[in-house]
Design an enzyme around this catalytic site. Structure first.
Site, PDB file in Angstrom:
ATOM      1  N   VAL A 178      -9.960   3.624  -7.978  1.00 54.59           N
ATOM      2  CA  VAL A 178      -9.114   3.042  -8.933  1.00 54.59           C
ATOM      3  C   VAL A 178      -7.474   2.902  -8.694  1.00 54.59           C
ATOM      4  O   VAL A 178      -6.856   2.237  -8.868  1.00 54.59           O
ATOM      5  CB  VAL A 178      -9.336   4.116 -10.182  1.00 54.59           C
ATOM      6  CG1 VAL A 178      -8.386   3.993 -11.364  1.00 54.59           C
ATOM      7  CG2 VAL A 178     -10.793   3.901 -10.912  1.00 54.59           C
ATOM      8  N   ASP A 202      -0.368   5.513  -0.084  1.00 56.28           N
ATOM      9  CA  ASP A 202       0.073   6.884   0.093  1.00 56.28           C
ATOM     10  C   ASP A 202       1.442   7.343   0.083  1.00 56.28           C
ATOM     11  O   ASP A 202       1.784   8.479  -0.008  1.00 56.28           O
ATOM     12  CB  ASP A 202      -0.903   7.444   1.302  1.00 56.28           C
ATOM     13  CG  ASP A 202      -2.295   7.446   0.999  1.00 56.28           C
ATOM     14  OD1 ASP A 202      -2.727   7.169   0.061  1.00 56.28           O
ATOM     15  OD2 ASP A 202      -3.039   7.401   2.121  1.00 56.28           O
TER      16      ASP A 202
END
Ligand code: ADP
Length: 746
Positions: free
Chosen positions: A287, A153
């Protein structure tokens, strides 16, 4: 006493964790330490036994290209309890481990710090309970901790990039590119959800890189309560002016101004009701965490891994836990808990709806990116303000093609048009200026250019001389050109420098002249990194991964030749990212003595069971010791021990769609180039108005063209100072056979 280091991964996995494991393990072994892998995160530390095992040089090999983590990772509720941590300390003491490198998110890092703080008291408890001897506790009076941030992130304070974020952006950009082509075929709207609960980094950068049409992130929700209407109005205007698709990127944690979640289904419903067309939702999900790490993640993880091992081994009693990160291309150390607290402050601002603070804490690059994206997604530019001076500027590519050139031109054209200026595209580089091959461009001229490789304008290596200057001056006068913006490589820089030097003879050249660095070679002055080199590096790394796979069946040494002209950047970085054991650079030269040593190393390795050798040679490393020469020499000297194959990678390195890093670098540099052009519009005859723009210590910097001859090594056509040369010892260290070496597992 030999120092013992434990290495573990914890929390969510991220691509690049293995590269960090490899480098931390090897850097520690190189220092004479013993290294233990702690498997399955803190759960393994609590369980001990088979979960804590020694790792040697070979065991940390063959993993650079693998996603995930070879040590495994897990969440451990038990470790959150003091009793759980007491068991962990007991196990660490049984193995004599009192130094830790931990790779994880803010939760995992906090856990490690708590363990360090409680170490003494937990040891005492274990002694008091008779579970360990006092002498064992005395032998390990403290724990040292070095933390690396593994998180796709990019949500941690204390590092510009977290391990995994660049790879996740690759996955996202690839997916949006693919969705865009199908969406355009059917004139459809797509809503794409990407990860990021409190952090919109992946959504924002993914949208910017892929040329998406709208983005929703938690840090800065849309202003209006009827955001759906505004979004749909802009998307439908876009359709009217010729866009064939609408792509909306939504961060997992997107919210409105009141803190209500904005979900993909809400966006889909809005698109369907307001636009009256089919909208599809794609949730990218895991993914984004998977697949092979990008070249950037491999290099980043390698560098921080080496630093973390050294910190954990060198720290003493009373030294606080440190976080090893990267800031402006340099490795940085910060007190770990300060970083964790700042990260929490940011998350609290997002959740507490203090959006101004959240954006401020995210930093300037994030803010600039959001501002630029808001302009780029418009369906049409703002109308020019009455009375505002409109700059007519020539925009061209020059030198060889570099992936990301089109992204730079697109951004420059759109931002300029939005400010009322008039871009005039020049075809085929300097040739176009000489032969008067130009055409005005407008907002939609660059539609769909963000993801494309090559050069849509066309490029050439022509550098003007003699009568060319007269022809160029005529062209500039005829088209009333007020500024030139060149996006390209060394031939482009030389050309712009020549125009600047001819200013006294040709008044038409007394205008702002701006060079934006774009070449895969990364050999330009005034910038640490050029647009295109990240894409080339990734192309090389992908191919070398395949070559390595092909070779393991036989005893073979590969010599891979990469581009770069006289600059060894691609060679060195690809060697670090692929684990090559030798790299040949023009900067260092190649001597017969070196080659003799390399042959001895190869022979020794293959005699002891090695099956693969990998050497990377920069194309102009040495004019006589060419790649075929090296191959012949190694083949002859290798005898029956191994055979040798050459792989000259060639033009695949210049091709391909640009990586997200290159697209976003192109965006930043092009935006600054337009700002510069406006600033110098009225003072185009000043020496400073002819400039090269670049990334300097992570910030945008300007280098007047008159400085360039001083900065360049003229003969080798590369900057005299190259920051990445400092990384050579790390490449050497990690390739060096250590104890237990099995060389086919580099
Ligand atoms: P991340 O490290 O990715 O932020 P988590 O927050 O789930 O992921 O943390 C991973 C593990 O780290 C947890 O399962 C737990 O074992 C440990 N951990 C997290 N926070 C703490 C804490 N405050 N104190 C002790 N251990 C913690």
């Amino acid at each position: 006493m030999t120092k013992r280091l434990g290495v573990l991964t914890s929390g969510g996995d991220a691509q690049g964790m293995n590269a960090a494991i490899r480098s931390a393990v090897r850097a520690a072994l190189d220092r004479g330490a013993e290294v233990y892998g702690i498997y399955e995160g803190y759960q393994g530390m609590i369980q001990g036994g088979k979960y804590i095992r020694p790792v040697d040089w070979a065991a940390s090999g063959g993993i650079l290209h693998k996603g995930g983590t070879i040590f495994g990772t897990a969440r451990s509720p038990e470790f959150r309890t003091r009793d759980g941590r007491r068991k962990a300390v007991r196990n660490l003491l049984l193995y004599g481990i009192d130094r830790l490198v931990i790779i994880g998110g803010d939760g995992s890092l906090t856990g490690a710090n708590t363990l360090r703080q409680e170490w003494k008291s937990l040891c005492q408890e274990l002694v008091d309970a008779g579970e360990i001897e006092q002498s064992l506790a005395d032998a390990h009076p403290y724990l040292t901790v070095a933390g690396l941030v593994g998180s796709i992130d990019n949500d941690m304070y204390g590092t510009d990039m977290t391990i995994g974020a660049d790879s996740a952006l690759h996955r996202i950009t690839d997916a949006i590119d693919a969705i865009t082509s199908t969406a355009a075929s059917h004139q459809r709207a797509f809503v794409v959800e990407v990860m990021g609960r409190n952090c919109g980094y992946l959504a924002l950068m993914g949208a910017l890189a892929s040329g998406a049409d709208w983005v929703l992130i938690p840090e800065t929700p849309p202003n209006l309560d009827d955001w759906q209407e505004k979004m749909c109005a802009i998307l439908s205007e876009g359709r009217k002016v010729g866009r064939r698709d609408s792509i909306v990127v939504v961060a997992e944690g997107a919210q409105d101004r009141h803190g209500n979640p904005i979900t993909c289904d809400m966006v889909k419903a809005a698109l369907e009701s307001h636009l009256g067309e089919d909208a599809r939702v794609t949730v990218l999900g895991h993914v984004q965490r998977g697949g092979s790490p990008s070249a950037y993640d491999r290099v980043l993880s390698t560098l921080v891994g080496v630093a973390a091992a050294r910190i954990a081994l060198d720290a003493g009693e009373g030294d606080e836990s440190m976080l090893v990160g990267i800031h402006h291309n340099k490795i940085t150390l910060s007190p770990l808990m300060e970083c964790v607290n700042k990260t929490h402050e940011l998350n609290d601002a997002v959740r507490g709806l203090d959006f101004a603070k959240a954006m401020e804490l995210r930093g300037k690059n994030f803010q600039d990116s959001f501002r630029i994206l808001r302009t780029l997604i418009r369906s049409m530019p703002h109308p020019p303000l009455p009375g505002k001076e409109r700059i007519r500027f020539a925009i061209l590519n020059a030198s060889g093609p570099a992936p990301g050139m089109n992204a730079a031109v697109r951004v420059a054209v759109r931002l300029a048009v939005d400010k009322g200026h008039i871009p005039v595209g020049v075809f085929r580089g300097m040739r176009g200026l000489i032969t008067n091959n130009l055409q005005e461009m407008e907002w939609m001229s660059v539609n769909g250019w963000a993801p494309t490789g090559g050069s849509e304008l066309g490029t050439s290596r022509k550098v003007p001389s003699g009568g060319d200057f007269y022809a160029i001056a005529r062209t500039l006068e005829e088209h009333k050109i007020d500024a030139i913006l060149m996006v390209g490589g060394w031939a482009g820089y030389q050309s712009m420098l020549r125009l600047y030097q001819e200013r006294a003879n040709f008044p038409a050249f007394n205008i702002p002249i701006i060079c934006v660095p774009a070449t895969i070679n990364n050999n330009l002055p005034g910038t640490e990194i050029c647009i295109g080199s990240d894409t080339a590096l990734n192309s090389i790394v992908e191919v070398v991964d395949k070559i390595k796979q092909s070779a393991v069946a036989s005893n073979r040494c590969f010599i891979v030749e990469v581009m770069g002209r006289y600059c060894g950047y691609l060679a060195l970085m690809s060697a670090i990212a692929t684990g090559a054991e030798r790299v040949y650079l023009h900067e260092e030269g190649v001597t017969l003595k070196d080659l003799e040593q390399d042959i001895a190393m190869l022979r020794e390795g293959f005699e002891h069971g090695k099956r693969l050798g990998l050497m990377i040679r920069s194309e102009n490393a040495n004019p006589l010791y060419t790649t075929p020469f090296l191959a012949a020499l190694f083949e002859e000297e290798g005898g029956s021990l191994f055979d040798v194959r050459i792989s000259v990678l060639g033009h695949l390195q210049q091709g391909g769609d640009p990586t997200p890093y290159d697209r976003n670098l192109a965006t930043r540099l092009a935006a600054s180039a337009i700002d510069f052009m406006e600033t110098y519009y009225q003072k185009g005859d000043r020496d400073e108005s002819a400039t090269a723009i670049g990334l300097q210590s992570g910030n945008i910097g300007f280098t007047p063209l008159y400085e360039i001859p001083r900065l360049m090594d003229d003969k080798a056509q590369r900057p005299k100072e190259q920051w990445w040369m400092e990384l050579r010892p790390i490449a050497r260290l990690l390739a060096q056979p250590g104890p237990g070496f099995n060389a086919d597992r580099q």
